[in-house]
Scaffold this motif. Structure first.
Motif, PDB file in Angstrom:
ATOM      1  N   GLY A 204       0.784  -1.226   0.000  1.00 27.10           N
ATOM      2  CA  GLY A 204       0.000   0.000   0.000  1.00 27.10           C
ATOM      3  C   GLY A 204       0.812   1.271   0.000  1.00 27.10           C
ATOM      4  N   LEU A 205       2.163   1.177  -0.054  1.00 27.64           N
ATOM      5  CA  LEU A 205       3.028   2.349  -0.007  1.00 27.64           C
ATOM      6  C   LEU A 205       3.960   2.377  -1.209  1.00 27.64           C
ATOM      7  CD1 LEU A 205       4.102   2.402   3.766  1.00 27.64           C
ATOM      8  CD2 LEU A 205       2.268   3.713   2.663  1.00 27.64           C
ATOM      9  N   ALA A 206       4.142   3.557  -1.799  1.00 33.15           N
ATOM     10  CA  ALA A 206       5.026   3.710  -2.956  1.00 33.15           C
ATOM     11  C   ALA A 206       6.427   4.115  -2.492  1.00 33.15           C
ATOM     12  CB  ALA A 206       4.457   4.754  -3.909  1.00 33.15           C
ATOM     13  N   MET A 207       7.006   3.312  -1.618  1.00 35.07           N
ATOM     14  CA  MET A 207       8.315   3.645  -1.043  1.00 35.07           C
ATOM     15  C   MET A 207       8.857   2.453  -0.257  1.00 35.07           C
ATOM     16  SD  MET A 207       7.049   5.948   2.221  1.00 35.07           S
ATOM     17  CE  MET A 207       8.653   5.912   2.993  1.00 35.07           C
ATOM     18  N   TRP A 208      10.155   2.508   0.008  1.00 35.62           N
ATOM     19  CA  TRP A 208      10.797   1.565   0.919  1.00 35.62           C
ATOM     20  C   TRP A 208      10.927   2.205   2.293  1.00 35.62           C
ATOM     21  CZ3 TRP A 208      12.442  -3.427   0.142  1.00 35.62           C
ATOM     22  CH2 TRP A 208      12.419  -3.898  -1.184  1.00 35.62           C
ATOM     23  N   THR A 209      10.848   1.387   3.341  1.00 37.55           N
ATOM     24  CA  THR A 209      11.081   1.825   4.710  1.00 37.55           C
ATOM     25  C   THR A 209      12.340   1.161   5.225  1.00 37.55           C
ATOM     26  OG1 THR A 209       8.703   2.059   5.103  1.00 37.55           O
ATOM     27  CG2 THR A 209      10.132   1.928   7.049  1.00 37.55           C
ATOM     28  N   GLU A 210      13.227   1.958   5.828  1.00 35.90           N
ATOM     29  CA  GLU A 210      14.491   1.430   6.335  1.00 35.90           C
ATOM     30  C   GLU A 210      14.489   1.448   7.861  1.00 35.90           C
ATOM     31  OE1 GLU A 210      19.056   2.983   6.401  1.00 35.90           O
ATOM     32  OE2 GLU A 210      18.164   2.613   4.397  1.00 35.90           O
ATOM     33  N   LEU A 211      14.836   0.346   8.468  1.00 36.22           N
ATOM     34  CA  LEU A 211      14.989   0.210   9.918  1.00 36.22           C
ATOM     35  C   LEU A 211      16.440  -0.085  10.237  1.00 36.22           C
ATOM     36  CD1 LEU A 211      11.901  -2.073  10.693  1.00 36.22           C
ATOM     37  CD2 LEU A 211      11.995   0.428  10.727  1.00 36.22           C
TER      38      LEU A 211
END
Length: 213
Positions: A204-211
């Motif tokens: 549902g998101l047009a991006m990567w998430t970095e942890l």
């Protein structure tokens, strides 16, 4: 979890009414509602209800692969890629360059991912659109992860995420020479683990998430 090693070590209100949200789509469990076949020089997309979508083959155009799942149908020919949207009951065409060689194709209930030598192609079954992403020169794919609503491709330099809902390929660069440690995923989320971070791609998101670790 299915992680595929690519051979050669080579991934407004009006709108809301017209297209349901990703959350609505993601909550539906799809049975197979379409199929594809060839008859009298035409490719047919067949829906569970009335209507058959037809598209003619060109002279000398050969069929190389047919597959259908959920609301999505796929036909690969010697000249092009054909994606069938059961939701719209229509075909969408993506031309192939003469020099492009298709290495692998993956079909899920709502998307298609096609891996070529120089490009990757993604098809959104719900909206009937193809998206194309050029690979960088001399960039080889290392892993491809395909789930029902998301696909992720990993190279030595970047990760590419594709969603059945948000469209397009979304890229994030990787640190030089950092190898992926492990991965996990479900229909809508893929998590990649590296030595000092985790990368998340969600349908549902047009991006990567970095942890960061």
């Amino acid at each position: 979890m299915h992680t595929h090693l690519v051979r050669g070590a080579v991934l407004s209100l009006g709108c809301a009414l017209a297209f349901p949200s990703a959350d609505v789509w993601a909550q539906e469990r799809l049975t197979d509602q379409v199929d594809v076949t060839v008859s009298k020089g035409r490719v047919l997309g067949i829906h569970r209800g009335e209507g058959i979508a037809r598209i003619p083959l060109a002279a000398g155009e050969d069929i190389e692969k047919l597959q259908a799942k959920g609301v999505t149908g796929y036909v690969q020919t010697s000249l092009r890629l054909l994606g069938y949207s059961g939701a719209l009951q229509r075909w969408s065409t993506q031309k192939l360059d003469v020099s492009e060689q298709v290495l692998e194709a993956y079909v899920t209930p709502r998307l298609i991912l096609v891996v070529g030598e120089r490009r990757v192609y993604g098809f959104q079954g719900e909206v009937g659109r193809w998206k194309v992403q050029e690979l960088r020169p001399r960039e080889a794919l290392r892993h491809v992860i395909v789930k029902d609503h998301v696909a992720v491709l990993i190279t030595a330099n970047q990760v590419l995420g594709f969603s059945a809902f948000t469209g397009g390929f979304f890229s994030k660069d990787l640190p030089i020479s950092q190898e992926m440690v492990s991965s996990q995923g479900n229909d809508n989320i893929v998590i990649l683990r590296f030595p000092d971070r985790q990368l998340l791609f969600r349908s549902g998101l047009a991006m990567w998430t970095e942890l960061r670790e």
